[in-house]
Design an enzyme around this catalytic site. Structure first.
Site, short mmCIF file in Angstrom:
data_model
loop_
_atom_site.label_atom_id
_atom_site.label_comp_id
_atom_site.label_asym_id
_atom_site.label_seq_id
_atom_site.Cartn_x
_atom_site.Cartn_y
_atom_site.Cartn_z
N ASP A 269 44.94 42.69 46.32
CA ASP A 269 44.37 41.32 45.72
C ASP A 269 43.04 41.92 44.91
O ASP A 269 42.75 42.91 44.59
CB ASP A 269 43.51 40.64 47.14
CG ASP A 269 43.42 39.15 46.96
OD1 ASP A 269 43.68 38.81 45.64
OD2 ASP A 269 43.51 38.19 47.74
C1 BGC Z 1 43.09 35.48 45.78
C2 BGC Z 1 44.60 35.91 45.58
C3 BGC Z 1 44.91 35.65 44.35
C4 BGC Z 1 43.97 36.59 43.41
C5 BGC Z 1 44.82 36.27 41.89
C6 BGC Z 1 42.38 36.15 44.94
O1 BGC Z 1 40.95 35.67 44.79
O2 BGC Z 1 42.73 35.83 47.09
O3 BGC Z 1 45.19 34.93 46.88
O4 BGC Z 1 46.38 35.74 44.16
O5 BGC Z 1 42.91 36.19 43.58
O6 BGC Z 1 44.32 35.16 41.49
#
Ligand code: BGC
Length: 736
Positions: A269
């Site tokens: 993530d």
């Molecule tokens: C979130 C993810 C997301 C990623 C990219 C993160 O803050 O937890 O779910 O895919 O950002 O946008």
């Protein structure tokens, strides 16, 4: 793709994708391999740094770049100017739509219609693909039992069976049958695992989930997504019982790749590898990189611990180049399966294809099936009723789209105001929002709203939350309607006009008390682009409400966590024995009166149970029969019953099947959803409804965490929500 080449003996050999990828890997420098494991955020127009990275083959993927022309340009530099010419992956969060926005996932789950959810996902994939995206960071399949957590707005709710069905539908919709075809995206199962159990509903917080609970409640949707062929996985931000998910070998190696045989890639993530330093799980970025690498994370999103450390870790002998090759191969295989080596570009005439009429109709259909009718004494309304349309969400083109709406085009939105005017005529709708936005406490607009009410027959109040107070990092401790909404509703109720409350929100709100002032309550979640149309059509009876809640609604925050598939206690709740703080003399509290599991000030029952939702008609369940009172563990039980529409309108019921293993080697939930079906019936019509229940589905991960199906008595129920009461029992025997 197969590439023809002549082997030494002159015999033509068709090269498989895997051979081709192995060949490419054998030519890559260590820097280029680390490049394939690197993902950066969009930088806007291509600058010198980006160009340099691309030309040196030091970048494998990007996120959040959605300008298709720029994507083609970036791709061209990678393909034509880098040493190995490997195309990039372009990722985006396409959570519930791209330009056309569908209901937020709790709304999609409320449809109990996986086929429809699959269609919505396919439509979203097509729009995103035409923008150059080839990889979606979704579906989010965290099981969530806490409405305080803002990210419940991204989830399919509290039930592993329903979340699994919706997750599989989403993966199938995004990935299609052929990933290399146009309009498909690689999907990503996230956030692996347990992120939805953040302590106290505070985002990013610790998750303490006992292993058996992890396996029986939180993991099933992820396992189902692997079976559905999901191509990528994303670990969560959470510390799972002491081990952050991004460095969690038990999750990423033992379970995901070991037990489930997942062959795809794992992307971290956002900066979650680096954040393991904050968790205190790594002393520095080098250790963080090593831990994530050893857990098998293929790509690092946003932070640079891999870029900064992997090469020196190889030199120090901590990482073998063969280990890197294995992780890089999974990245390149995805590029191969997406067809990027053959077709890295989006052709000009296929670019930016958005919001065609079929997609907008689909968004309307999904919204219509996602609006849950919770209370009703007045709906549907006649179109000649004079209506005071009020409330802060009656005409908010952006807010009704909900969270994770990066690309949604709010100019396409049809709000309740627009749709009600269109359906009933502008002269019938007296619009006065009363409050500027959902959080406003400024009562300046009350007077106009009250005047509109006095001049009308009935009030429609669009209440709820704005998108910005839901979603990631937006946990709430108070779940009332925010701002001065309750005050305004109470003042409007004092006019004596009936009130219809339509709630547009990202989570279950504690609307029990305020609903007393309303004659009907519709829960619309954030319904997306066509949300207003769906709400208006339901209000006027041009569409029938058929949705059911995918999550339990608490009466008050103090009851959280409250979910239907809980365990039985040794002192089960018996309603007759509840004691209530206000009715009981002090002395009674010292006696054994009411020694069951409940709150003395909030009882035991939720505001609305899981699976609940009314219709404009009524349904009756009867004649429940099963194929046999005893089945073996390899059998499938056939269950049938008669469903009758006992009302005066046609309608659709989501018939639900629940089961319970009465006594087992570990305690089992009091009820578990084991099937559901949408059934449309004309007034007076009856239909025989069937469910097939394989005994194999009634197992669980036991003391040793192994999946087992145990002999003994089981109970099943059928009905319109998790309080279903029509029931029967059967037995499972190893040998019949
Ligand atoms: C979130 C993810 C997301 C990623 C990219 C993160 O803050 O937890 O779910 O895919 O950002 O946008």
């Amino acid at each position: 793709m197969l590439v023809a080449c002549k082997a030494d003996n002159g015999v033509e050999h068709r090269e498989t994708g895997e051979e081709m990828i192995n060949n490419i890997i054998s030519t890559l420098s260590l820097e280029e391999k680390v490049g394939q494991m690197t993902q950066i955020n969009s930088v806007g127009p291509v600058n010198d740094d980006l160009r340099g990275m691309l030309q040196a083959g030091k970048l494998g993927s990007m996120l959040n770049e959605v300008d298709v022309k720029r994507i083609n340009e970036i791709q061209r530099i990678a393909v034509e100017e880098s040493p190995s010419g490997i195309p990039l992956l372009f990722a985006r969060d396409v959570v519930h739509g791209f330009k056309t926005i569908f209901p937020i996932p709790p709304g999609l789950a409320s449809t109990f219609n996986p086929e429809l959810v699959k269609e919505c996902s396919a439509a979203a994939a097509a729009e995103a693909w035409s923008s150059g995206i080839n990889w979606n960071f979704g579906p989010m399949i965290d099981v969530v039992r806490d409405p305080r957590w803002g990210r419940i707005a991204e989830s399919f709710g509290e039930d592993p069976y329903l979340v699994s069905a919706m997750g599989v539908a989403t993966v199938e919709g995004f990935q299609g049958d052929d990933l290399a075809a146009e309009n498909t995206l690689a999907a990503s199962a996230k956030h692996f695992a347990g992120y939805g159990a953040a302590e106290g509903g505070r985002d990013y917080n610790t998750t303490l989930i006992p292993r058996r609970e992890l396996h029986n409640i939180y993991l099933p949707p992820f396992e189902a997504s692997v079976r559905a062929g999901v191509k990528t996985f994303m670990p969560g931000f959470n510390d799972l019982d002491g081990v952050p998910a991004s460095g969690n070998s038990y999750l990423l190696q033992d379970i995901l790749r070991g037990q489930w045989g997942f062959k795809g890639l794992v992307v971290s993530d956002w900066a979650s590898i680096y954040e393991m330093i904050n968790h205190g799980f790594a002393a520095d970025s080098r250790e963080a990189a090593l831990r994530a690498f050893k857990a098998g994370v293929n790509i690092e999103m946003a932070s640079s611990t891999y870029r900064d450390n992997i090469i020196s870790l190889v030199k120090a002998g901590k990482i073998k180049e063969s280990e890197i090759d294995r992780l890089v191969k999974q990245v390149l295989m995805l590029k191969y399966e997406l067809g990027l080596f053959d077709n890295p570009y989006i052709p000009e005439k296929k670019q930016n294809v958005f919001a065609d009429s079929a997609t907008l109709m689909l968004a309307e259909k999904a919204a219509m099936q996602s609006v849950v009718l919770l209370k009703n004494n007045v709906l549907p309304l006649e179109k000649d009723s004079e209506i005071a349309l009020t409330g802060p969400l009656a005409h908010q083109m952006y807010e009704q789209l909900g969270t994770w709406n990066f690309d949604g085009d709010s100019s396409l939105s049809v709000t309740p105001l627009m749709a009600m005017r269109e359906l009933a005529g502008s002269d019938k709708i007296n619009f006065a929002p009363g409050l500027r936005n959902s959080r406003s406490s400024d009562s300046k607009g009350f007077k106009k709203a009250l005047n509109a009410a006095y001049n009308s027959d009935i009030i429609v109040f669009c209440a709820g939350e704005e998108a910005i107070i839901t979603g990631e990092a937006h946990s709430r401790a108070y779940l009332d309607l925010p701002g001065a909404q309750n005050e305004l509703i109470k003042e409007l109720a004092a006019t004596g006009k009936p009130i219809i409350l339509a709630v547009l929100a990202g989570r279950p709100l504690t609307i029990g008390e305020i609903s007393e002032y309303a004659d009907a309550v519709l829960y619309a979640w954030h319904p997306g682009t066509m949300g207003g149309k769906a709400i208006a059509k339901i209000i006027y009876g041009d569409a029938d409400p058929s949705a059911k809640l995918p999550v339990t609604f608490p009466v008050t925050e103090g009851q959280i966590p409250i979910y239907y598939n809980h365990k039985m206690t040794g002192r089960p709740v018996i309603e007759d024995e509840w004691v209530h703080i206000n009715d009981i003399p002090e002395k009674a509290f010292q006696t054994s009166l009411g020694n069951t599991s409940h709150y003395i000030d909030a009882g035991f029952e939720p505001l609305y149970p899981f699976g609940f939702g009314l219709s404009y008609t009524t349904f009756e369940y009867s004649d429940l029969k099963i194929s046999s009172p005893v089945i073996s563990i390899t059998d499938t039980l056939e269950i049938c019953f008669v469903l009758r529409n006992t009302g005066k309108r046609s309608g659709t019921e989501v018939a639900q099947l629940y089961t319970r293993d009465i006594a087992a080697s570990i305690t089992r939930p009091v009820k578990e959803l084991s099937g559901f079906k949408r059934v449309q019936l004309e007034p007076g019509e009856s239909r025989k409804v069937e469910f097939l229940l394989p005994a194999a589905n009634l197992g669980f991960h036991g003391i040793d965490l192994e999946y087992r199906i145990e002999e003994g008595e089981f109970k099943l129920w059928v009905g319109g929500d998790s309080n279903a009461s029509l029931s029967t029992s059967f037995e499972i025997k190893n040998k019949l």
